[in-house]
Design an enzyme around this catalytic site. Sequence first.
Site, PDB file in Angstrom:
ATOM      1  N   SER A  40       0.827  -1.201   0.000  1.00 30.77           N
ATOM      2  CA  SER A  40       0.000   0.000   0.000  1.00 30.77           C
ATOM      3  C   SER A  40       0.869   1.262   0.000  1.00 30.77           C
ATOM      4  O   SER A  40       1.698   1.443  -0.883  1.00 30.77           O
ATOM      5  CB  SER A  40      -0.958  -0.057   1.193  1.00 30.77           C
ATOM      6  OG  SER A  40      -2.023   0.848   1.046  1.00 30.77           O
ATOM      7  N   ASP A 168      -6.124  -3.809  -2.030  1.00 36.11           N
ATOM      8  CA  ASP A 168      -5.088  -3.447  -1.059  1.00 36.11           C
ATOM      9  C   ASP A 168      -4.207  -4.613  -0.608  1.00 36.11           C
ATOM     10  O   ASP A 168      -4.686  -5.617  -0.091  1.00 36.11           O
ATOM     11  CB  ASP A 168      -5.805  -2.839   0.152  1.00 36.11           C
ATOM     12  CG  ASP A 168      -4.863  -2.241   1.178  1.00 36.11           C
ATOM     13  OD1 ASP A 168      -3.634  -2.323   0.998  1.00 36.11           O
ATOM     14  OD2 ASP A 168      -5.367  -1.683   2.157  1.00 36.11           O
TER      15      ASP A 168
END
Length: 280
Positions: A40, A168
């Site tokens: 991320s 994610d």
Amino acid sequence: MSPTFAVAFGGGGARGLAHIHVIETLDELGIRPVAISGSSIGAIMGAGMAAGMSGRDIHHYAGAILGRRAEVASRMWRARPETFAAALQGGIRVSQFNIERILKAFLPDAIPDSFEELKIPLKVTATDFYGHKLAVFEEGDLVSALAASAAIPAVFSPVQRDGVLLIDGGIYNPVPFDLVSGLADIVIAVDVVGAPEPGGRTRLTSIDMMFGATQLMMQSIIAGKLEHAQPDILIRPPVSRFRVLDFMKVESVLAETVGVRDELKRAVDKAIDLREKRRA
């Protein structure tokens, strides 16, 4: 002979701005990692370092962009869908932004288009939504990999790459130190997930609850990993009071976490001393 280092930058949204301190400190110590992994925001920060940006460069860029509302608004406008049809593609989505377009509007020019152009090898995590597994990228298109890694559910639309739907990377591997284990003498892991804190709010919104629950899940994953293997150095900046989308609080995040600089320096000295004692 000096030991080699690898760094794993964890995910945590705006809390990952604390990674800037780690990169600046490594620069001060003259440490150039031989391998980097990231999840991320950690993947984005890692890409900057892997591209050859100094911590000072990254610090200046983040402050110049995120510290100015007009600049953020201008870049968000640039990331808007080009046509109404594009906006409706796949149906109307509430609060789901195209993370690839946003990254292209915000990433510094120093970050190249492909992994192969990086100066330090980089591994980027994402989550294969329908495959129910971790996806790791280290070659080919860089921006789509970074976008997939940062595609926080309910905020950003998933990313399609090679026919795979990706979200994610922190969902499966919040601090991917295992991806660089064995690639260097000393592995540094930086955990910026944080944990839910009251923060003076009397009433939590459903979004607060969702992000807080995600933090708890990610911390559970990290704890499980640490039971089986540990990095040589684990740094946890005090970021819990910040929310995942507090990017415009860049200076506050950096002020709150400046102590990690000395913490990292002490940890590096200790890790080097321990390695030398083992070799003696």
